[in-house]
Motif scaffolding. Structure first.
Motif, PDB file in Angstrom:
ATOM      1  N   HIS A 178       0.649  -1.292  -0.302  1.00 53.77           N
ATOM      2  CA  HIS A 178      -0.492   0.241   0.034  1.00 53.77           C
ATOM      3  C   HIS A 178       0.768   1.381   0.301  1.00 53.77           C
ATOM      4  N   LEU A 183      -0.813   4.436  -1.142  1.00 58.41           N
ATOM      5  CA  LEU A 183      -1.793   4.101  -0.402  1.00 58.41           C
ATOM      6  C   LEU A 183      -2.700   4.779   1.105  1.00 58.41           C
ATOM      7  N   LYS A 251      -7.019   6.998  -2.360  1.00 50.35           N
ATOM      8  CA  LYS A 251      -6.642   5.914  -2.929  1.00 50.35           C
ATOM      9  C   LYS A 251      -6.588   5.712  -1.021  1.00 50.35           C
ATOM     10  N   GLN A 276     -15.303   3.873  -3.044  1.00 51.09           N
ATOM     11  CA  GLN A 276     -13.995   4.789  -4.433  1.00 51.09           C
ATOM     12  C   GLN A 276     -15.492   4.417  -5.398  1.00 51.09           C
ATOM     13  N   TYR A 280     -15.233   7.539  -8.394  1.00 53.63           N
ATOM     14  CA  TYR A 280     -14.605   7.201  -8.921  1.00 53.63           C
ATOM     15  C   TYR A 280     -14.827   6.963 -10.602  1.00 53.63           C
ATOM     16  N   SER A 287      -7.551   2.204  -9.412  1.00 53.58           N
ATOM     17  CA  SER A 287      -5.977   2.393  -8.848  1.00 53.58           C
ATOM     18  C   SER A 287      -6.700   3.362  -7.231  1.00 53.58           C
ATOM     19  N   HIS A 288      -8.127   3.226  -6.556  1.00 53.55           N
ATOM     20  CA  HIS A 288      -8.363   4.208  -5.473  1.00 53.55           C
ATOM     21  C   HIS A 288      -9.282   2.579  -4.515  1.00 53.55           C
ATOM     22  N   TYR A 289      -8.664   1.776  -4.697  1.00 52.59           N
ATOM     23  CA  TYR A 289      -9.266   0.859  -3.431  1.00 52.59           C
ATOM     24  C   TYR A 289      -8.319  -0.785  -4.252  1.00 52.59           C
TER      25      TYR A 289
END
Ligand code: SF4
Length: 414
Positions: A178, A183, A251, A276, A280, A287-289
């Motif tokens: 992460h 993240l 993220k 997310q 998004y 790319s966010h989770y």
């Protein structure tokens, strides 16, 4: 920290030293194995296992959960600590915390002159390391140690025996990833639990949520924004330094304390993924989770086994379930919640002595209070029994032996 050096780099550096032992001590392994068998194995549990997990004795019918007791990681940790004692007979040995949450095991280690680093109190788990000197040996428990502790031992010139469970290391590898990808690690766990303290210490940016309620609060903040001040107050002990909910919830990666409910961790993951996705969109959500399965099987198997007993409570005619394990043991506490939430009487005891000769039971309730109450009624009693991942079978036997004896000798229970 050297420029460009990550927390993972630091951890690897400490762990690669000659004074850092990660694999125990093979030369004394067989000797230790025999010691452990003598100390922890139980004839009664052996009989239960060979009898399809049911026995009847002295007017008590016992149903043992299909999965219970010591997990692989705990057995490994105890064996490594015992091996360390045998390998370093003349050195001063310390453990940074209870090796595992079990009074019998920790008592045995004290008998072997292994010192427990004293706690200084406070919810952050502060400890007094002043008794650890050059040349001593420090054992890290199954739930690991924080980067700050590793740093301290490195500076103190001690030998380190690391018994961290590989499942816990797997979570650390996940949070490393992460951090590398920028993240925020969302950790499903209890912020003061040693394992979560260690996991959080390997993150630059993290937020700890203890349950679905807290996760929903965070998901709502992601979706709608909210009262920043209230957010900061609510999670003040459960977030990284300089955490900003308006900046650090963009993220996300999910991690967990290995002893939490698997189903709850899954549900929390789905909640954040959905939050997310809504924010998004399906193309960018990846790319966010981010999520990997880091939930320990042993925890889940013990939870499933108690669910099985609870689901069959009418058919088996169960009067209650006995849960044996350290009072501080998170996985044991969760085993108690399952029957209680299903309306079945259940008691969490930490040792056989909790069952009194006057037909009382001293147990830890779900709210954490230790209480005493009248225990069994007359005639045949049907009970389920299980034990936490850090509980030796001998502790289960002690409790069952007391119950059998009580039923046998107390005329009011005939
Ligand atoms: S419960 Fe799981 S994570 Fe914890 S020590 Fe056991 S195997 Fe390891």
């Amino acid at each position: 920290m050297r420029e460009g050096e990550t927390k993972k780099d630091k951890r690897r550096k400490y762990m690669s030293k000659d004074s850092y032992f990660k694999n125990g001590f093979k030369s004394v392994r067989e000797e230790v194995k025999q010691d452990m068998e003598e100390q922890f194995e139980s004839e009664t549990v052996g009989e239960l296992k060979s009898n399809d997990h049911v026995i009847v004795r002295d007017n008590v019918e016992v149903h043992l959960a299909k999965d219970f007791g010591f997990c692989w990681g705990v057995e490994r940790s105890i064996a490594m600590a015992y091996e360390a004692r045998t390998h370093f007979p003349d050195k001063k040995l310390h453990i940074t915390n209870e090796l595992i949450h079990n009074p019998q095991v920790n008592g045995k280690l004290q008998d072997m002159e292994v010192n427990f680093v004293p706690k200084t109190g406070g919810p952050d788990g502060g400890k007094d390391f002043s008794g650890v000197s050059d040349g001593d040996v420090v054992i890290l428990p199954a739930f690991g140690a924080s980067i700050e502790e590793m740093e301290l031992f490195d500076s103190k010139n001690v030998e380190v025996v690391d018994t961290t469970c590989p499942w816990v290391s797997k979570v650390w590898n996940t949070v490393d990833m992460h951090q590398r990808r920028g993240l925020t690690s969302i950790i499903h766990g209890k912020y003061a639990h040693e394992e979560t303290v260690a996991t959080a210490s390997f993150c630059e940016t993290y937020l700890i949520v203890k349950d679905m309620g807290e996760a929903e609060y965070v998901a709502k903040y992601i979706a709608e924004g909210g009262d920043r001040e209230e957010f900061m107050k609510k999670f003040e002990k459960a977030m990284s330094k300089d955490f900003d909910p308006d900046k650090h919830l963009v993220k996300l990666g999910l991690a967990n304390q290995t002893t939490m409910y698997k189903k709850e961790t899954r549900a929390i993951g789905q909640l954040f993924q959905k939050a997310q996705l809504n924010k998004y969109g399906p193309v960018d959500v990846a790319s966010h989770y981010m999520e990997f399965d880091t939930i320990c099987d042993a925890t889940q198997e013990r939870q499933d086994a108690i669910h099985d007993l609870v689901n069959n409570k009418e058919e088996l005619g169960l009067d209650f379930i006995l849960v044996v394990g350290g009072w501080d043991s998170s996985n044991t506490q969760h085993l108690l919640e399952i029957p209680l939430n299903a309306g079945l009487r259940a008691f969490h005891i930490n040792e056989g002595e909790c069952i009194g000769a006057d037909n009382t039971i001293t147990h830890r309730a779900m709210n954490g209070d230790v209480v005493k109450e009248e225990f069994m009624g007359r005639g045949m009693v049907r009970m389920g029994v299980t034990s936490g991942a850090s509980t030796p079978d001998r502790a289960v036997q002690d409790a069952l032996d007391r119950i059998f004896l009580l039923k046998k000798v107390n005329p009011e229970l005939q």
